[in-house]
Design an enzyme around this catalytic site. Structure first.
Site, PDB file in Angstrom:
ATOM      1  CE1 TYR A   6      -4.328  -2.124   4.830  1.00  0.00           C
ATOM      2  CE2 TYR A   6      -3.363   0.035   4.429  1.00  0.00           C
ATOM      3  CZ  TYR A   6      -3.931  -1.128   3.950  1.00  0.00           C
ATOM      4  OH  TYR A   6      -4.086  -1.312   2.595  1.00  0.00           O
ATOM      5  CB  SER A  36      -0.864   0.016   1.260  1.00  0.00           C
ATOM      6  OG  SER A  36      -1.504   1.260   1.407  1.00  0.00           O
TER       7      SER A  36
HETATM    8  P1  NAP Z   1     -11.544  -5.810   0.168  1.00  0.00           P
HETATM    9  O1  NAP Z   1     -12.410  -5.310  -0.915  1.00  0.00           O
HETATM   10  O2  NAP Z   1     -11.905  -5.552   1.573  1.00  0.00           O
HETATM   11  O3  NAP Z   1     -11.360  -7.396  -0.044  1.00  0.00           O
HETATM   12  C1  NAP Z   1     -10.531  -8.097   0.837  1.00  0.00           C
HETATM   13  C2  NAP Z   1     -10.296  -9.504   0.342  1.00  0.00           C
HETATM   14  O4  NAP Z   1      -9.398 -10.133   1.279  1.00  0.00           O
HETATM   15  C3  NAP Z   1     -11.564 -10.339   0.289  1.00  0.00           C
HETATM   16  O5  NAP Z   1     -11.502 -11.230  -0.793  1.00  0.00           O
HETATM   17  C4  NAP Z   1     -11.510 -11.113   1.619  1.00  0.00           C
HETATM   18  O6  NAP Z   1     -12.108 -12.425   1.551  1.00  0.00           O
HETATM   19  C5  NAP Z   1     -10.016 -11.296   1.795  1.00  0.00           C
HETATM   20  N1  NAP Z   1      -9.688 -11.481   3.213  1.00  0.00           N
HETATM   21  C6  NAP Z   1      -9.827 -10.606   4.241  1.00  0.00           C
HETATM   22  N2  NAP Z   1      -9.487 -11.178   5.394  1.00  0.00           N
HETATM   23  C7  NAP Z   1      -9.119 -12.447   5.097  1.00  0.00           C
HETATM   24  C8  NAP Z   1      -8.676 -13.553   5.856  1.00  0.00           C
HETATM   25  N3  NAP Z   1      -8.563 -13.487   7.196  1.00  0.00           N
HETATM   26  N4  NAP Z   1      -8.370 -14.712   5.222  1.00  0.00           N
HETATM   27  C9  NAP Z   1      -8.510 -14.814   3.866  1.00  0.00           C
HETATM   28  N5  NAP Z   1      -8.936 -13.799   3.088  1.00  0.00           N
HETATM   29  C10 NAP Z   1      -9.236 -12.642   3.692  1.00  0.00           C
HETATM   30  O7  NAP Z   1     -10.046  -5.262  -0.003  1.00  0.00           O
HETATM   31  P2  NAP Z   1      -9.291  -4.655  -1.277  1.00  0.00           P
HETATM   32  O8  NAP Z   1      -9.488  -3.202  -1.266  1.00  0.00           O
HETATM   33  O9  NAP Z   1      -9.633  -5.437  -2.489  1.00  0.00           O
HETATM   34  O10 NAP Z   1      -7.782  -4.917  -0.829  1.00  0.00           O
HETATM   35  C11 NAP Z   1      -6.964  -5.912  -1.431  1.00  0.00           C
HETATM   36  C12 NAP Z   1      -5.520  -5.616  -1.054  1.00  0.00           C
HETATM   37  O11 NAP Z   1      -5.145  -4.335  -1.533  1.00  0.00           O
HETATM   38  C13 NAP Z   1      -5.272  -5.601   0.457  1.00  0.00           C
HETATM   39  O12 NAP Z   1      -4.035  -6.188   0.760  1.00  0.00           O
HETATM   40  C14 NAP Z   1      -5.248  -4.117   0.775  1.00  0.00           C
HETATM   41  O13 NAP Z   1      -4.506  -3.827   1.935  1.00  0.00           O
HETATM   42  C15 NAP Z   1      -4.618  -3.564  -0.472  1.00  0.00           C
HETATM   43  N6  NAP Z   1      -4.876  -2.136  -0.675  1.00  0.00           N
HETATM   44  C16 NAP Z   1      -6.153  -1.692  -0.847  1.00  0.00           C
HETATM   45  C17 NAP Z   1      -6.373  -0.315  -1.009  1.00  0.00           C
HETATM   46  C18 NAP Z   1      -7.762   0.266  -1.215  1.00  0.00           C
HETATM   47  O14 NAP Z   1      -7.892   1.503  -1.192  1.00  0.00           O
HETATM   48  N7  NAP Z   1      -8.787  -0.531  -1.425  1.00  0.00           N
HETATM   49  C19 NAP Z   1      -5.292   0.563  -0.984  1.00  0.00           C
HETATM   50  C20 NAP Z   1      -4.011   0.066  -0.803  1.00  0.00           C
HETATM   51  C21 NAP Z   1      -3.816  -1.289  -0.662  1.00  0.00           C
HETATM   52  P3  NAP Z   1     -13.661 -12.699   1.989  1.00  0.00           P
HETATM   53  O15 NAP Z   1     -14.471 -11.610   1.369  1.00  0.00           O
HETATM   54  O16 NAP Z   1     -13.956 -14.052   1.389  1.00  0.00           O
HETATM   55  O17 NAP Z   1     -13.715 -12.730   3.481  1.00  0.00           O
END
Ligand code: NAP
Length: 253
Positions: A159, A145
């Site tokens: 985080y 991130s």
């Molecule tokens: P999201 O929409 O909240 O989706 C999270 C995903 O991770 C879901 O598929 C969820 O699975 C899975 N997950 C969460 N906890 C878990 C666990 N304990 N075991 C297995 N799977 C788990 O998040 P996102 O925005 O797509 O984020 C994806 C990545 O990008 C993350 O690493 C996040 O830190 C990074 N990121 C995101 C942003 C942003 O602005 N969105 C910015 C920077 C970095 P289930 O739904 O099946 O529970």
């Protein structure tokens, strides 16, 4: 350039929603055989699998639990026999302000580390064990991130710390295992419109979030997936150890 991943077996964690879903769909379209991990949202994971077809297999596993991490990984290897690319995408962002009581704050801290760092480290270790036995080595793509580099607000100290550690982990793997044909990359998104981003939008509004970037449109999961496919294809191998930022030019502000 057409990306052909038909010879690749790729594990994507957190593939049921958001960025992971988008990565899975594009890798699937590019011909990869996919091990798709999810935790709570089985229905959403099934929908992703259905869209890709029989090249995708689902592996349920709660990555906050080390035993589930290793058993999920073992099931993937048992099913596919090998692994070419690991995409550590699953992540959580728990709000834990410093005025919270110690017990709750520590609980959030530890859970964040379990999912965002400990599972990532363990999956890297397990993948390296496999990659070292393969003439073709392997690739690791860790989704960190912008917070790793620019910090986060005080509710998200854990985080940002977890993502900073993922960057150091990724560089160390690139440095230590390059001679085994193992390459390791960080993709560092800024603000991306997913479920994870909802609390930020509610707190600060979409306009303010956009104001912090150089572009006039918000970053979507679909803006990240092509880079992951490109790295997975091997076209970026000599950039091993690097971080690629996808944040709409927010560093320029
Ligand atoms: P999201 O929409 O909240 O989706 C999270 C995903 O991770 C879901 O598929 C969820 O699975 C899975 N997950 C969460 N906890 C878990 C666990 N304990 N075991 C297995 N799977 C788990 O998040 P996102 O925005 O797509 O984020 C994806 C990545 O990008 C993350 O690493 C996040 O830190 C990074 N990121 C995101 C942003 C942003 O602005 N969105 C910015 C920077 C970095 P289930 O739904 O099946 O529970």
């Amino acid at each position: 350039m057409k990306i052909d991943l038909s010879q690749k077996i790729i594990l994507v964690t957190g593939a049921s929603r958001g960025i992971g879903k988008s990565i899975a769909l594009l890798l699937g379209k590019s011909g990869a055989k996919l091990a798709l991990n999810y935790n709570r949202n089985e229905e959403a994971a099934l929908a992703v699998q259905k869209e890709i077809g029989k090249r995708a297999v689902l592996f349920k596993g709660n990555l906050s639990n080390a035993m589930e991490v290793t058993s999920m990984f073992a099931s993937v290897i048992e099913h596919f026999g090998r692994l070419d690319v690991l995409v550590n995408n699953a992540g959580i962002a728990l709000s834990a302000p410093t005025n919270q009581n110690d017990v709750e704050w520590v609980e959030s801290w530890l859970t964040t580390m379990d999912v965002n760092l400990n599972a990532v480290g363990l999956l890297c270790k397990k993948s390296i064990e496999i990659f070292k036995t393969q003439a073709s080595g392997g690739r690791i793509i860790n989704i960190a991130s912008r917070a790793a580099f620019r910090g986060e607000t005080e509710e998200y100290l854990a985080y940002a710390a977890s993502k900073g550690a993922v960057v150091a982990l990724t560089k160390s793997i690139a440095k230590s295992f390059g001679k085994y044909g193992i390459k390791s990359f960080v993709v560092a998104p800024g603000f991306v419109l997913t479920d994870m981003a909802k609390p930020f939008i509610e707190a600060y509004g979409k306009e303010k979030t956009l104001d912090a970037t150089a572009l006039d449109e918000a970053t979507l999961p679909e803006h990240l997936a092509p880079l992951v496919a490109f790295i997975a294809s091997g076209n970026m191998d000599h950039a091993t150890g690097t971080t690629i930022d996808i944040n709409g030019g927010s560093y320029l502000h």
